[in-house]
Design a protein around this motif. Structure first.
Motif, PDB file in Angstrom:
ATOM      1  N   GLU A  23       0.841  -1.185   0.000  1.00  0.00           N
ATOM      2  CA  GLU A  23       0.000   0.000   0.000  1.00  0.00           C
ATOM      3  C   GLU A  23       0.882   1.244   0.000  1.00  0.00           C
ATOM      4  N   PHE A  24       0.618   2.148  -0.945  1.00  0.00           N
ATOM      5  CA  PHE A  24       1.346   3.411  -1.051  1.00  0.00           C
ATOM      6  C   PHE A  24       0.455   4.531  -0.536  1.00  0.00           C
ATOM      7  N   TYR A  25       1.076   5.586  -0.009  1.00  0.00           N
ATOM      8  CA  TYR A  25       0.346   6.737   0.514  1.00  0.00           C
ATOM      9  C   TYR A  25       0.803   7.989  -0.212  1.00  0.00           C
ATOM     10  N   ILE A  60      -3.117   2.549  -3.731  1.00  0.00           N
ATOM     11  CA  ILE A  60      -2.666   3.899  -3.381  1.00  0.00           C
ATOM     12  C   ILE A  60      -3.789   4.540  -2.576  1.00  0.00           C
ATOM     13  N   GLU A  61      -3.461   5.034  -1.405  1.00  0.00           N
ATOM     14  CA  GLU A  61      -4.430   5.723  -0.561  1.00  0.00           C
ATOM     15  C   GLU A  61      -4.075   7.199  -0.478  1.00  0.00           C
ATOM     16  N   ARG A  62      -5.100   8.055  -0.597  1.00  0.00           N
ATOM     17  CA  ARG A  62      -4.880   9.483  -0.393  1.00  0.00           C
ATOM     18  C   ARG A  62      -4.632   9.688   1.104  1.00  0.00           C
ATOM     19  N   ALA A  63      -3.410  10.029   1.439  1.00  0.00           N
ATOM     20  CA  ALA A  63      -3.022  10.204   2.838  1.00  0.00           C
ATOM     21  C   ALA A  63      -1.687  10.935   2.875  1.00  0.00           C
ATOM     22  N   ALA A  64      -1.286  11.335   4.061  1.00  0.00           N
ATOM     23  CA  ALA A  64       0.023  11.962   4.221  1.00  0.00           C
ATOM     24  C   ALA A  64       1.108  11.026   3.714  1.00  0.00           C
TER      25      ALA A  64
END
Length: 113
Positions: A11-13, A51-55
């Motif tokens: 998982e990428f941020y 890919i998660e929208r996050a810091a």
């Protein structure tokens, strides 16, 4: 006896999810499935990913288990710090932990059918 857990997902941020998705698609030829405005499932990458929208943060390696409760007990007994207890998400359940050296990881299992 401990059971082998295998790497199954990365998982990428990224704060700019669309920009990261465009880069990965162009640079690596990966394809994506949108799961709402803040998550993209990565396809055709050789291993599952998202890919998660996050810091911005280091990628999260996610291991797969057949028995999530047994995996939780196994990593806890090995010295992990549980950072997020078992929770449900679409398609399964998972927990997150930090190794004694500080690496953040997770373990998941498919939802019961």
């Amino acid at each position: 006896m401990s059971k082998r857990l295998v790497m199954d997902y990365v998982e990428f941020y990224a704060p700019e999810l669309e920009r990261e998705q465009a880069f990965m698609g162009t640079a690596f030829g990966w394809e994506f499935v949108d799961y709402g405005p803040d998550y993209r499932d990565i396809r055709q990458a050789g291993i599952g990913g998202g890919i998660e929208r996050a810091a911005q943060a280091a990628p999260l390696i996610v291991l797969k288990a057949d028995d999530l409760e047994a995996a939780l007990a196994q990593v806890r007994a090995a010295g992990a710090t549980i950072t997020r207890d078992i929770f449900d998400f679409p398609g399964g359940r998972r927990f997150e932990f930090r190794t004694p050296a500080g690496t953040q990881m997770a373990v998941w299992c498919k939802a019961a059918e």
